[in-house]
Structure formats: C-alpha cells, structure tokens
Design a protein around this motif. Structure first.
Motif: not given
Length: 288
Positions: A134-144, A159-170
């Motif tokens: 659910g957090c991954l989905a919310a992160l995706d919506l935010y970064l859109q 570290g999964i959420l931090a890793i996801a955020a790192a992969k989507r951003t610089e």
C-alpha cells in the motif's frame, strides 16, 4: 533440537517487562519477543525454548514482574525447513509500478516496472504485507505529481520504501530505524538493488538524532510502523516536514485509522487519501 514456544496476551508494557526479565536469565529461553497481537488490542509475549518450558519458573517470574498470575500457552514448533517454508507463497508483488521479488524469482522482463529484490529475513518489509504494498502504491501516486527534494523513510525495516524512492528519483533518501539490524539489512538491500550511494541509513531512536536536522526538513515522509508509535510520534514527526509536505502513514489497522488521523489533524495536517488493503489502512496527509 525440539523447539517449543510459550506465549501469553498482555498489555504492551507488561509484554516488554516480561521480555526484559526473561532476557536477563540465560537459561530460560533461546529468545523472547513482544509484538502487537492480531486483534490490535493486546500485545503478545512469546519465548522460544529448546526444550519444554519450565511453566512453574515462568509463572514465578511473571508474578514477580507483573504482580499477578497469567495463563501461559505452550506449543511445539514444528520441524520444517524454515528457509524453504518462508519462501513458499512469496511470489513477486506488483504495486505502484514496482515489482518486488526475492532472489528465488527472476527479475521482470517488463521494462515498464521497476524491480526491487528483497528477501525475507530479519527485518520487516518484503512487499508482501498489505501495508508495504500500500505504501508503494501511495509513493507512486505522490511521485506522479510531485518532485520532492528531500525524502525520509522512518522505520525503514528492509529499506524497501527508501529503495523504491531512490529508484524513482535521483535523490539521496534518509532511511532510519531504531533497530541496528534493520539498518544493516537496509544497507545490504540498497547495495543489491544498485542504490547504495543514494541511501543514507542510520540507527536513530528519536528525532533528536542530528541526522534529521542534517538532511531535513522533508517534502515526503513515509512511516510504516504501528498505530501506537505513529500517534506518539505525531508532534515531533510533523516538525520534520516542510510546509505543504506529504506524509504517508501505514502499519495501522483500519479500525485504528480514526485515532491516527485525529493525532495528525491535531498537528495541522489534512487527510488527502485513505486506502484500505485487507484489514489495514494507508493514510496520505498534507502538512500546513
């Protein structure tokens, strides 16, 4: 070795008191833990022993520590290949454009999803729990719709959420946890996923740790912990947020959502969205 577990439902304070007492006695148990029970109202004390637990000894200790008798339950731990068992049913999870898989599964061939390799281990967060996906989905919506400059993953676990955020951003992502083992696991997973240079992993048991001042305030704060700590941390957590920052909260049961929302609206935040996955809720709020 024949393992047995002894457990009893208690309050959070009682469970931790009993854990501390058992941990001080080397011969009572191999391990002792306290965790929130499935009903969300009680906590559970649980100890694992390498032989049948000495019930009388546990009763005596509980009486000394808690001041009252409790009713322990004892159950044998079945003999299993626990590594193989932990991987059973841990199929890849797709959430928010991320593809979370273990080393026992291949990375996706679909270039439209972002792979994250996380194995089940000694920290929470493999993507299979409803709160994490659910957090991954919310992160995706935010970064859109947003381009943050600073992101905090509080209670990072694997570290999964931090890793996801790192992969989507610089961006460099601050990932903190009160558990040093979780921080070690986060660093290992960041390296496995090729974002080690973007993850700032730190053991921090309070917001007075200088790492927060060094890297904050934050445009996005993600905290996938439990309802109790989320409520307790609300005043200090909000101080880490920039004006207009987004806060994603998870780890709370849906029936606990009202109390968590109240704690954060009292800190002048606005609820933007509440999604439900199973019995769990994921909240997205905006700071003033």
């Amino acid at each position: 070795m024949s393992l047995n577990q002894i457990s009893v439902p208690l309050t959070k304070e009682e469970a931790y008191k009993l854990v501390d007492a058992v941990s001080e006695l080397e011969d009572m148990a191999l391990s002792a833990v306290a965790y929130e029970g499935p009903d969300g109202e009680h906590w559970v004390f649980e100890a694992t022993c390498d032989e049948k637990p000495d019930i009388e000894k546990f009763n005596t200790l509980a009486k000394q520590v808690l001041g009252d008798d409790v009713e322990f339950e004892v159950a044998p731990v079945p003999d299993k290949d626990w590594v193989a068992h932990s991987l059973e049913g841990l199929k890849p999870v797709e959430a928010g454009g991320f593809y979370v898989h273990g080393s026992h599964d291949d990375a996706p061939s679909d270039e439209n999803v972002i792979p994250i390799k996380i194995d089940a281990g000694q920290a929470f967060g493999t993507g299979h729990h409803e709160t994490t996906s659910g957090c991954l989905a919310a992160l995706d919506l935010y970064l859109q719709d947003n381009t943050p400059e600073a992101i905090l993953d509080l209670g990072t676990g694997t570290g999964i959420l931090a890793i996801a955020a790192a992969k989507r951003t610089e961006l460099n992502i601050l990932a903190t946890d009160i558990d040093p083992k979780a921080v070690e696991v986060t660093i290992e997973n960041a390296e496995i996923n090729g974002v080690l240079d973007q993850i700032i992993a730190e053991t921090a048991d309070g917001f007075d740790h200088p790492i927060f001042a060094e890297h904050g305030p934050f445009d996005l704060i993600m905290a996938n912990i439990l309802a109790g700590p989320l409520i307790e941390l609300a005043p200090e957590l909000i101080k880490q947020a920039k004006p207009g920052a987004t806060i994603i909260l998870a780890g709370l049961l849906t029936r606990q959502a009202e109390d968590v929302i109240a704690a954060y609206t009292a800190q002048k935040t606005t609820l933007l969205a509440q999604s439900e996955k199973g019995d769990w809720s994921i909240l997205t709020l905006k700071a003033e």
